[in-house]
Design an enzyme around this catalytic site. Structure first.
Site, PDB file in Angstrom:
ATOM      1  N   GLU A  42       0.837  -1.194   0.000  1.00  0.00           N
ATOM      2  CA  GLU A  42       0.000   0.000   0.000  1.00  0.00           C
ATOM      3  C   GLU A  42       0.881   1.257   0.000  1.00  0.00           C
ATOM      4  O   GLU A  42       1.835   1.362   0.776  1.00  0.00           O
ATOM      5  CB  GLU A  42      -0.871  -0.038   1.259  1.00  0.00           C
ATOM      6  CG  GLU A  42      -1.809   1.116   1.452  1.00  0.00           C
ATOM      7  CD  GLU A  42      -2.625   0.964   2.738  1.00  0.00           C
ATOM      8  OE1 GLU A  42      -3.572   1.744   2.919  1.00  0.00           O
ATOM      9  OE2 GLU A  42      -2.311   0.059   3.558  1.00  0.00           O
ATOM     10  N   LYS A 111      -9.078   2.597  -2.189  1.00  0.00           N
ATOM     11  CA  LYS A 111      -9.366   1.949  -0.917  1.00  0.00           C
ATOM     12  C   LYS A 111     -10.757   2.374  -0.453  1.00  0.00           C
ATOM     13  O   LYS A 111     -11.120   3.545  -0.522  1.00  0.00           O
ATOM     14  CB  LYS A 111      -8.312   2.339   0.111  1.00  0.00           C
ATOM     15  CG  LYS A 111      -8.396   1.591   1.436  1.00  0.00           C
ATOM     16  CD  LYS A 111      -7.198   1.931   2.311  1.00  0.00           C
ATOM     17  CE  LYS A 111      -7.162   1.147   3.601  1.00  0.00           C
ATOM     18  NZ  LYS A 111      -5.948   1.449   4.400  1.00  0.00           N
ATOM     19  N   CYS A 166      -5.585  -3.231   2.244  1.00  0.00           N
ATOM     20  CA  CYS A 166      -5.389  -3.304   3.694  1.00  0.00           C
ATOM     21  C   CYS A 166      -6.685  -3.477   4.476  1.00  0.00           C
ATOM     22  O   CYS A 166      -7.260  -4.551   4.517  1.00  0.00           O
ATOM     23  CB  CYS A 166      -4.620  -2.069   4.163  1.00  0.00           C
ATOM     24  SG  CYS A 166      -3.842  -2.323   5.807  1.00  0.00           S
TER      25      CYS A 166
END
Length: 647
Positions: A42, A111, A166
């Protein structure tokens, strides 16, 4: 197979050019290994720990230029890459993953779930990509617009790939679940999770569980050395899971850049999605989301290699010594529980078992004793019968006698030679002709004795035959093929040995340990042909049908994943390298398929028996097959493989 690498480059916050160099270096290293897709952590272009620098225009411009640098470098690289970068859109900043292949940026995934608790405060800098639909939304990178949304599936070398970032994995409804329901087979997670006590083990469980629920491969890469340690430690984790198992994981706390490579088996994933019908029940519902799919141009060449995949030669057996006692106890408890339930249901306190001194009858007796102990029944209600015949040896006979004495069960001896010789006279069989009639007459005589004693004692005949014998049909029809309850019906031969050894290790009786270990070391034999002049076993089952460890390997991969002979043979050659040459493997593979097809009629009327593992051949449950199915298709493939091997 689809080859993936999870990479952890050395990253410094704000050093975009240096970070790009590190990413390119690992991508090129992966290319030399035939990797088709490499993933990076990330925000690895900028560094995850840039904090308020994320709103600095100079850094963001550099990151966007960095994506262009990666695109240019990827022209000369046959490995697709997915890398994390901060990107701007309509006055907002997004934490993104970009998918790049051979000079092309295929799509951008934002994200969705931004952690904003404890040490995390991503909402200070980033906006959520929730609601972005790649079918209609786009983001400008450089001079071009690209699909923008978490609902994208990328086709790379025939594999359908989805991306989440994540925290997206840690929430109750991860994007990966929807992506997999829409067809994604590989999920890539770009992460920057810090290290805390106990967090790593939880992460491994999370990856196992998500890959199992989604029936997918799951590649995970998180930030490592170089990220700021102002308040947190980022040690880097490169992990690749598949369908509930961890295939590869990197060493922790390494300063150098790290890469792990795994060959994930898309065929296994596709088999399970089709076979376990509940997976696909709601696929139309998820497909209504209209997830966009993009095929990468000039896709890299597929690989059938198994270089980066471990092939377990004994897939039925857990070789972790720490787990062995627990696993043996669980398996034997399931067997005993099934038998105990049946005994209780029919109000039966007696069982009859033929005890030969071999592995299968030994395990059946141990399980029956355990079932009687569960119920609080007197072990004397277990009637163990030895039935010496033409091939019975002193070794097996003495082991059978000693075993029953150690376990405290009732022991009877009923010789069969006279009865079988009379039967030979009745049917006109020459006793010097040691053919199949000679052998099967003994097996059926023994079964008749067991059944008649059971009638006399109001008892249940306990079957001793195992899963491997059922698969090969290595049993006499209406002989040892028949019983009233088969406790070993779903236990393959390699596991029988493992379980008997487990009983031996857990026993505190030295004599029982000795007996069980000698039984384990005794050659596998039906003892239906006369012994040698020295009283040694001459008839060895594996000389006739082949090594059981090979057959169990073939059975597992054929039944569990629907693998074809070509794939099974290739995997076996790797798994048993140095033990069996390819010619031997293909010889017994041919035997396996021929016998498996021709012997189905014996399985079609097999007695009841509890299922223990994922492989079972019960016609009432897991395996339904016509007894006259043709084996030609599979046999032709194996013949071709054998010929190719002999060239």
């Amino acid at each position: 197979m689809f080859r993936i690498s999870s990479c952890v480059p050395e990253v410094r916050p704000g050093d975009v050019e240096g970070n790009i160099r590190s990413i390119i270096e690992l991508a090129r290293e992966a290319e030399t290994k035939g990797v088709q897709l490499s993933i990076f952590p990330e925000l690895s272009i900028s560094g995850y720990t840039c904090a308020d620098l994320f709103h600095d225009k100079y850094l963001l411009d550099a990151c966007e230029n960095g994506v262009g640098m990666l695109m240019e470098a990827s022209i000369r690289c046959n490995t697709a890459i997915i890398v994390g970068v901060p990107l701007r859109r309509n006055g907002k900043l997004y934490n993104c993953a970009v998918v790049i292949n051979q000079g092309h940026l295929i799509g951008v995934v934002p994200k969705v779930h931004l952690p904003n608790y404890n040490e995390f405060y991503e909402k200070r800098w980033f906006s959520s990509g929730y609601g972005m639909d790649a079918a209609v939304d786009s983001i400008r990178v450089g001079d071009s617009d690209y699909p923008f949304g978490s609902n994208q599936i990328f086709e790379i070398d025939g594999a359908r790939v989805g991306v989440e970032i994540c925290e997206d994995l840690w929430v109750p409804d991860p994007p990966s679940s929807k992506l997999c329901m829409a067809g994604a087979e590989v999920i890539c997670n770009l992460s920057a999770s810090d290290t805390l006590i106990g967090k790593y083990d939880y992460l491994l469980d999370l990856l196992r569980n998500q890959s199992a629920r989604c029936r997918c491969a799951y590649a995970y890469s998180s930030a490592g050395f170089g990220e700021s340690s102002t308040d947190l430690a980022f040690v880097g984790n490169a992990i690749i899971a598949e369908n509930g198992s961890i295939l590869r994981r990197s060493e922790r706390f390494r300063i150098d850049p790290m890469t792990v490579v795994a060959d994930v088996d898309l065929d296994n994933i596709r088999h399970d999605r089709m076979h376990f019908s509940s997976f696909a029940e709601h696929m139309p519902e998820w497909n209504a989301c209209k997830l966009s799919e993009t095929t990468t141009p000039n896709a890299t060449t597929k690989t059938d290699a198994l270089e980066y995949r471990d092939i377990d030669p004994t897939p039925f057996v857990d070789k972790n010594r720490e787990n062995m006692n627990r696993r043996c106890d669980e398996i034997s408890s399931i067997q005993a529980w099934g038998l105990a339930t049946r005994l209780k249901a029919i109000n039966c306190r007696h069982a009859v078992i033929g005890i030969s001194g071999g592995l299968d009858s030994t395990l059946a007796l141990l399980v029956t004793v355990k079932a009687f102990d569960m119920l609080g029944y007197d072990r004397k209600g277990i009637i163990g019968i030895t039935m010496p015949g033409f091939g019975t040896t002193k070794r097996t006979r003495s082991n059978a006698d000693a075993l029953m004495e150690c376990l405290g069960v009732t022991h009877r001896v009923i010789p069969i030679a006279a009865a079988v010789n009379q039967h030979f006279k009745d049917i006109g069989q020459n006793p010097d002709n040691h053919d199949i009639t000679y052998e099967n007459s003994q097996a059926r005589e023994r079964t008749k004795i067991l059944m008649d004693v059971a009638n006399k004692e109001n008892a249940l005949v306990i079957g001793t035959g195992d899963l491997s014998e059922l698969a090969l049909g290595w049993c006499t029809y209406n002989g040892d093929q028949m019983s009233m309850y088969g406790v070993n019906a779903s236990i393959p031969k390699t596991m029988v040995r493992y379980l008997v050894d487990g009983y031996a290790r857990q026993s505190d009786n030295p004599e029982l340990k000795r007996i069980l270990h000698d039984i384990i070391d005794t050659p596998i034999s039906p003892e239906l042909l006369p012994a040698s002049d020295k009283g040694e076993i001459l008839q060895k089952t594996e000389d006739t049908v082949g090594p059981y460890e090979l057959h169990d390997f073939f059975l597992y991969h054929m039944m569990r994943f629907g693998s074809d002979p070509r794939k099974i043979g290739k995997m076996a050659c790797k798994a048993f390298r140095g033990e069996y040459d390819p010619g031997t493997i293909y010889k017994w593979l041919k035997t396996f398929y021929k016998r498996f097809f021709s012997q189905q009629f014996k399985r079609s009327c097999m007695p009841d028996g509890v299922k223990v593992g994922s492989i079972c051949l019960s016609p009432r449950g897991d395996w339904r097959m016509p007894s006259d199915a043709a084996v030609r298709l599979w046999a032709s493939e194996i013949e071709e493989l054998s010929n190719d091997n002999n060239k």
